[in-house]
Design a protein around this motif. Structure first.
Motif, mmCIF file in Angstrom:
data_model
loop_
_atom_site.group_PDB
_atom_site.id
_atom_site.type_symbol
_atom_site.label_atom_id
_atom_site.label_comp_id
_atom_site.label_asym_id
_atom_site.label_seq_id
_atom_site.Cartn_x
_atom_site.Cartn_y
_atom_site.Cartn_z
ATOM 1 N N ASP A 14 0.825 -1.210 0.000
ATOM 2 C CA ASP A 14 0.000 0.000 0.000
ATOM 3 C C ASP A 14 0.862 1.264 0.000
ATOM 4 N N LYS A 15 1.939 1.273 0.814
ATOM 5 C CA LYS A 15 2.802 2.444 0.901
ATOM 6 C C LYS A 15 3.536 2.707 -0.410
ATOM 7 N N ILE A 16 4.005 1.650 -1.041
ATOM 8 C CA ILE A 16 4.760 1.801 -2.279
ATOM 9 C C ILE A 16 3.828 2.033 -3.457
ATOM 10 N N GLY A 17 2.647 1.477 -3.388
ATOM 11 C CA GLY A 17 1.670 1.643 -4.458
ATOM 12 C C GLY A 17 2.170 1.026 -5.745
ATOM 13 N N GLY A 18 1.948 1.684 -6.845
ATOM 14 C CA GLY A 18 2.380 1.168 -8.138
ATOM 15 C C GLY A 18 3.792 1.584 -8.498
ATOM 16 N N ASP A 19 4.467 2.293 -7.589
ATOM 17 C CA ASP A 19 5.819 2.761 -7.874
ATOM 18 C C ASP A 19 6.798 1.599 -7.944
ATOM 19 N N SER A 20 7.737 1.722 -8.848
ATOM 20 C CA SER A 20 8.795 0.727 -8.979
ATOM 21 C C SER A 20 9.917 1.090 -8.017
ATOM 22 N N PHE A 21 10.559 0.092 -7.437
ATOM 23 C CA PHE A 21 11.676 0.325 -6.530
ATOM 24 C C PHE A 21 12.947 -0.116 -7.227
ATOM 25 N N MET A 36 10.765 -8.984 0.864
ATOM 26 C CA MET A 36 11.578 -8.386 -0.198
ATOM 27 C C MET A 36 10.799 -7.264 -0.878
ATOM 28 N N ILE A 37 11.533 -6.204 -1.225
ATOM 29 C CA ILE A 37 10.997 -5.118 -2.045
ATOM 30 C C ILE A 37 11.977 -4.929 -3.191
ATOM 31 N N ASP A 38 11.479 -5.052 -4.413
ATOM 32 C CA ASP A 38 12.323 -4.840 -5.586
ATOM 33 C C ASP A 38 11.450 -4.408 -6.759
ATOM 34 N N SER A 39 11.994 -4.480 -7.953
ATOM 35 C CA SER A 39 11.247 -4.031 -9.130
ATOM 36 C C SER A 39 10.004 -4.883 -9.389
ATOM 37 N N ASP A 40 9.953 -6.082 -8.809
ATOM 38 C CA ASP A 40 8.785 -6.956 -8.952
ATOM 39 C C ASP A 40 7.696 -6.663 -7.931
ATOM 40 N N GLY A 83 24.454 -3.338 4.174
ATOM 41 C CA GLY A 83 24.468 -3.207 2.724
ATOM 42 C C GLY A 83 24.452 -1.754 2.288
ATOM 43 N N ASP A 84 23.778 -1.484 1.191
ATOM 44 C CA ASP A 84 23.763 -0.183 0.525
ATOM 45 C C ASP A 84 22.986 0.854 1.342
ATOM 46 N N MET A 85 23.734 1.697 2.049
ATOM 47 C CA MET A 85 23.099 2.699 2.916
ATOM 48 C C MET A 85 22.301 3.716 2.097
ATOM 49 N N GLY A 86 22.757 4.057 0.899
ATOM 50 C CA GLY A 86 22.017 4.981 0.035
ATOM 51 C C GLY A 86 20.653 4.440 -0.320
ATOM 52 N N LEU A 87 20.584 3.145 -0.616
ATOM 53 C CA LEU A 87 19.305 2.510 -0.924
ATOM 54 C C LEU A 87 18.408 2.475 0.306
ATOM 55 N N ALA A 88 19.013 2.272 1.479
ATOM 56 C CA ALA A 88 18.237 2.294 2.721
ATOM 57 C C ALA A 88 17.614 3.678 2.946
ATOM 58 N N MET A 89 18.371 4.729 2.637
ATOM 59 C CA MET A 89 17.837 6.081 2.780
ATOM 60 C C MET A 89 16.707 6.346 1.798
ATOM 61 N N LYS A 90 16.854 5.823 0.582
ATOM 62 C CA LYS A 90 15.788 5.960 -0.426
ATOM 63 C C LYS A 90 14.519 5.259 0.071
ATOM 64 N N LEU A 91 14.686 4.080 0.633
ATOM 65 C CA LEU A 91 13.543 3.322 1.152
ATOM 66 C C LEU A 91 12.919 4.061 2.333
ATOM 67 N N SER A 92 13.743 4.694 3.143
ATOM 68 C CA SER A 92 13.239 5.477 4.264
ATOM 69 C C SER A 92 12.313 6.583 3.783
ATOM 70 N N GLY A 93 12.680 7.201 2.649
ATOM 71 C CA GLY A 93 11.827 8.241 2.064
ATOM 72 C C GLY A 93 10.486 7.704 1.602
ATOM 73 N N VAL A 94 10.465 6.482 1.086
ATOM 74 C CA VAL A 94 9.229 5.850 0.655
ATOM 75 C C VAL A 94 8.343 5.538 1.847
ATOM 76 N N LEU A 95 8.951 5.070 2.929
ATOM 77 C CA LEU A 95 8.191 4.684 4.130
ATOM 78 C C LEU A 95 7.740 5.876 4.946
ATOM 79 N N GLY A 96 8.549 6.943 4.899
ATOM 80 C CA GLY A 96 8.265 8.119 5.727
ATOM 81 C C GLY A 96 7.084 8.850 5.236
#
Length: 96
Positions: A14-21, A36-40, A83-96
């Motif tokens: 629901d939070k991510i919606g139709g957006d691709s990660f 898991m959260i990915d392009s799928d 792992g990839d801290m930059g990706l974690a920050m991007k995910l934080s923006g999606v969740l926030g």
């Protein structure tokens, strides 16, 4: 699959919606399983990921409900990142 994982998959979807990660991220909920959260999309899975975030069920629930900022959870040791801290920050923006 545990009820916690099932509900978490629904909430994250629901939070991510139709957006691709771009990339792959795994949430490990202690004692429950992994998501898991990915392009799928979002699914229950313990596959390898670019970044793995680990927390207990209460912390994860608080993050999903917006009661706890993911960065604050990390800074206080309630959430670990491997792992990839930059990706974690991007995910934080999606969740926030």
């Amino acid at each position: 699959m545990s009820d916690v994982i099932t509900k978490a998959v629904e909430a994250l979807s629901d939070k991510i919606g139709g957006d691709s990660f771009d990339g792959s991220a795994k949430f490990v909920i202690d004692g429950e399983g992994a998501i898991m959260i990915d392009s799928d999309g979002v699914r229950a899975s313990d596959d390898d990921a670019d970044v793995t975030l680990t927390a207990d069920a209460d912390t994860f629930q608080s993050i999903l409900e917006g009661e706890l900022n993911p960065t604050a959870a990390f800074m206080t040791g309630k959430l670990t990142v491997d792992g990839d801290m930059g990706l974690a920050m991007k995910l934080s923006g999606v969740l926030g």
